[in-house]
Design a protein around this motif. Structure first.
Motif, PDB file in Angstrom:
ATOM      1  N   HIS A  18      35.899  21.444  34.023  1.00  0.00           N
ATOM      2  CA  HIS A  18      36.708  22.646  33.883  1.00  0.00           C
ATOM      3  C   HIS A  18      36.053  23.587  32.874  1.00  0.00           C
ATOM      4  N   THR A  19      35.845  24.833  33.298  1.00  0.00           N
ATOM      5  CA  THR A  19      35.223  25.841  32.441  1.00  0.00           C
ATOM      6  C   THR A  19      35.994  27.150  32.567  1.00  0.00           C
ATOM      7  N   ASP A  20      35.718  28.092  31.672  1.00  0.00           N
ATOM      8  CA  ASP A  20      36.298  29.426  31.768  1.00  0.00           C
ATOM      9  C   ASP A  20      35.566  30.194  32.863  1.00  0.00           C
ATOM     10  N   GLN A  21      36.341  30.861  33.716  1.00  0.00           N
ATOM     11  CA  GLN A  21      35.751  31.579  34.843  1.00  0.00           C
ATOM     12  C   GLN A  21      36.370  32.958  34.961  1.00  0.00           C
ATOM     13  N   THR A  22      35.575  33.914  35.425  1.00  0.00           N
ATOM     14  CA  THR A  22      36.074  35.262  35.666  1.00  0.00           C
ATOM     15  C   THR A  22      36.365  35.438  37.151  1.00  0.00           C
ATOM     16  N   VAL A  23      37.361  36.255  37.439  1.00  0.00           N
ATOM     17  CA  VAL A  23      37.822  36.458  38.811  1.00  0.00           C
ATOM     18  C   VAL A  23      37.416  37.842  39.274  1.00  0.00           C
ATOM     19  N   LYS A  24      36.966  37.950  40.527  1.00  0.00           N
ATOM     20  CA  LYS A  24      36.625  39.227  41.126  1.00  0.00           C
ATOM     21  C   LYS A  24      37.106  39.215  42.571  1.00  0.00           C
ATOM     22  N   GLU A  25      37.657  40.338  43.002  1.00  0.00           N
ATOM     23  CA  GLU A  25      38.080  40.445  44.400  1.00  0.00           C
ATOM     24  C   GLU A  25      36.917  40.987  45.216  1.00  0.00           C
ATOM     25  N   ASP A  73      40.306  37.964  49.325  1.00  0.00           N
ATOM     26  CA  ASP A  73      39.142  37.150  49.011  1.00  0.00           C
ATOM     27  C   ASP A  73      38.880  37.200  47.522  1.00  0.00           C
ATOM     28  N   LEU A  74      38.880  36.057  46.886  1.00  0.00           N
ATOM     29  CA  LEU A  74      38.600  35.976  45.455  1.00  0.00           C
ATOM     30  C   LEU A  74      37.278  35.264  45.245  1.00  0.00           C
ATOM     31  N   GLN A  75      36.574  35.659  44.212  1.00  0.00           N
ATOM     32  CA  GLN A  75      35.310  35.023  43.856  1.00  0.00           C
ATOM     33  C   GLN A  75      35.368  34.680  42.374  1.00  0.00           C
ATOM     34  N   PHE A  76      35.133  33.415  42.066  1.00  0.00           N
ATOM     35  CA  PHE A  76      35.152  32.945  40.687  1.00  0.00           C
ATOM     36  C   PHE A  76      33.719  32.755  40.208  1.00  0.00           C
ATOM     37  N   THR A  77      33.432  33.237  38.992  1.00  0.00           N
ATOM     38  CA  THR A  77      32.109  33.101  38.400  1.00  0.00           C
ATOM     39  C   THR A  77      32.238  32.293  37.125  1.00  0.00           C
ATOM     40  N   CYS A  78      31.493  31.214  37.033  1.00  0.00           N
ATOM     41  CA  CYS A  78      31.531  30.322  35.875  1.00  0.00           C
ATOM     42  C   CYS A  78      30.784  30.986  34.715  1.00  0.00           C
ATOM     43  N   THR A  79      31.363  30.930  33.521  1.00  0.00           N
ATOM     44  CA  THR A  79      30.701  31.519  32.355  1.00  0.00           C
ATOM     45  C   THR A  79      29.643  30.583  31.776  1.00  0.00           C
ATOM     46  N   GLU A  80      29.711  29.294  32.104  1.00  0.00           N
ATOM     47  CA  GLU A  80      28.737  28.323  31.592  1.00  0.00           C
ATOM     48  C   GLU A  80      27.421  28.389  32.383  1.00  0.00           C
ATOM     49  N   CYS A  81      27.509  28.218  33.700  1.00  0.00           N
ATOM     50  CA  CYS A  81      26.292  28.153  34.522  1.00  0.00           C
ATOM     51  C   CYS A  81      26.002  29.474  35.231  1.00  0.00           C
ATOM     52  N   GLY A  82      26.986  30.369  35.342  1.00  0.00           N
ATOM     53  CA  GLY A  82      26.772  31.667  35.976  1.00  0.00           C
ATOM     54  C   GLY A  82      26.849  31.651  37.486  1.00  0.00           C
ATOM     55  N   LYS A  83      27.202  30.515  38.083  1.00  0.00           N
ATOM     56  CA  LYS A  83      27.274  30.434  39.541  1.00  0.00           C
ATOM     57  C   LYS A  83      28.650  30.881  40.022  1.00  0.00           C
ATOM     58  N   SER A  84      28.674  31.476  41.216  1.00  0.00           N
ATOM     59  CA  SER A  84      29.911  31.963  41.809  1.00  0.00           C
ATOM     60  C   SER A  84      30.294  31.095  42.988  1.00  0.00           C
ATOM     61  N   TRP A  85      31.584  31.035  43.260  1.00  0.00           N
ATOM     62  CA  TRP A  85      32.095  30.271  44.397  1.00  0.00           C
ATOM     63  C   TRP A  85      33.413  30.866  44.834  1.00  0.00           C
ATOM     64  N   LYS A  86      33.776  30.595  46.080  1.00  0.00           N
ATOM     65  CA  LYS A  86      35.035  31.076  46.636  1.00  0.00           C
ATOM     66  C   LYS A  86      35.941  29.881  46.904  1.00  0.00           C
ATOM     67  N   PRO A  87      37.229  30.004  46.596  1.00  0.00           N
ATOM     68  CA  PRO A  87      38.148  28.899  46.885  1.00  0.00           C
ATOM     69  C   PRO A  87      38.430  28.810  48.381  1.00  0.00           C
ATOM     70  N   ASN A  88      38.849  27.624  48.825  1.00  0.00           N
ATOM     71  CA  ASN A  88      39.144  27.416  50.238  1.00  0.00           C
ATOM     72  C   ASN A  88      40.449  28.090  50.643  1.00  0.00           C
ATOM     73  N   ASN A  89      41.442  28.083  49.738  1.00  0.00           N
ATOM     74  CA  ASN A  89      42.727  28.690  50.062  1.00  0.00           C
ATOM     75  C   ASN A  89      42.796  30.064  49.425  1.00  0.00           C
ATOM     76  N   SER A  90      43.031  31.081  50.239  1.00  0.00           N
ATOM     77  CA  SER A  90      43.096  32.444  49.734  1.00  0.00           C
ATOM     78  C   SER A  90      44.545  32.833  49.493  1.00  0.00           C
ATOM     79  N   ILE A  91      44.727  33.879  48.703  1.00  0.00           N
ATOM     80  CA  ILE A  91      46.062  34.361  48.371  1.00  0.00           C
ATOM     81  C   ILE A  91      46.472  35.407  49.391  1.00  0.00           C
ATOM     82  N   ARG A  92      47.686  35.256  49.939  1.00  0.00           N
ATOM     83  CA  ARG A  92      48.215  36.254  50.866  1.00  0.00           C
ATOM     84  C   ARG A  92      49.208  37.115  50.092  1.00  0.00           C
ATOM     85  N   ALA A  93      48.910  38.408  50.019  1.00  0.00           N
ATOM     86  CA  ALA A  93      49.792  39.311  49.296  1.00  0.00           C
ATOM     87  C   ALA A  93      49.606  40.724  49.813  1.00  0.00           C
ATOM     88  N   ALA A  94      50.691  41.493  49.805  1.00  0.00           N
ATOM     89  CA  ALA A  94      50.615  42.890  50.201  1.00  0.00           C
ATOM     90  C   ALA A  94      50.028  43.719  49.068  1.00  0.00           C
TER      91      ALA A  94
END
Length: 100
Positions: A18-25, A73-94
């Protein structure tokens, strides 16, 4: 309205902890024109298929209504290693917002 924090502590698959991650749409993703669904749609447009592609979008879903909200679509970027990944379950919202 769904609001999520800009920085979250989540599991990073590459760090395996578990690390601190930034979120980007992620927005404005264009599909490759060589994908199968794009070729199929283009074939219908070229040949003519009833009222396609100008059909009534409300009639697309058979036996139900179309959702008024979309998957974000959300993209998480790890602050430790700098790699980005997308979660399997996306958020549904208006309405969707990332807190600063």
């Amino acid at each position: 309205m769904v609001t999520i924090p800009k920085e979250q502590r989540r599991y990073c698959p590459s760090c395996d902890e578990h690390t601190d991650q930034t979120v980007k749409e992620v927005t404005n993703q264009t599909a490759s024109p060589m994908k199968k669904k794009h070729r199929k749609r283009q074939r219908k447009i070229d040949n003519g298929y009833g009222s396609f592609p100008y059909e009534n979008p409300a009639n697309r879903a058979r036996g139900g209504s179309n959702p008024t909200s979309g998957n974000k679509d959300l993209q998480f970027t790890c602050t430790e290693c700098g790699k980005s990944w997308k979660p399997n379950n996306s958020i549904r919202a208006a309405k969707f917002e990332i807190e600063r």
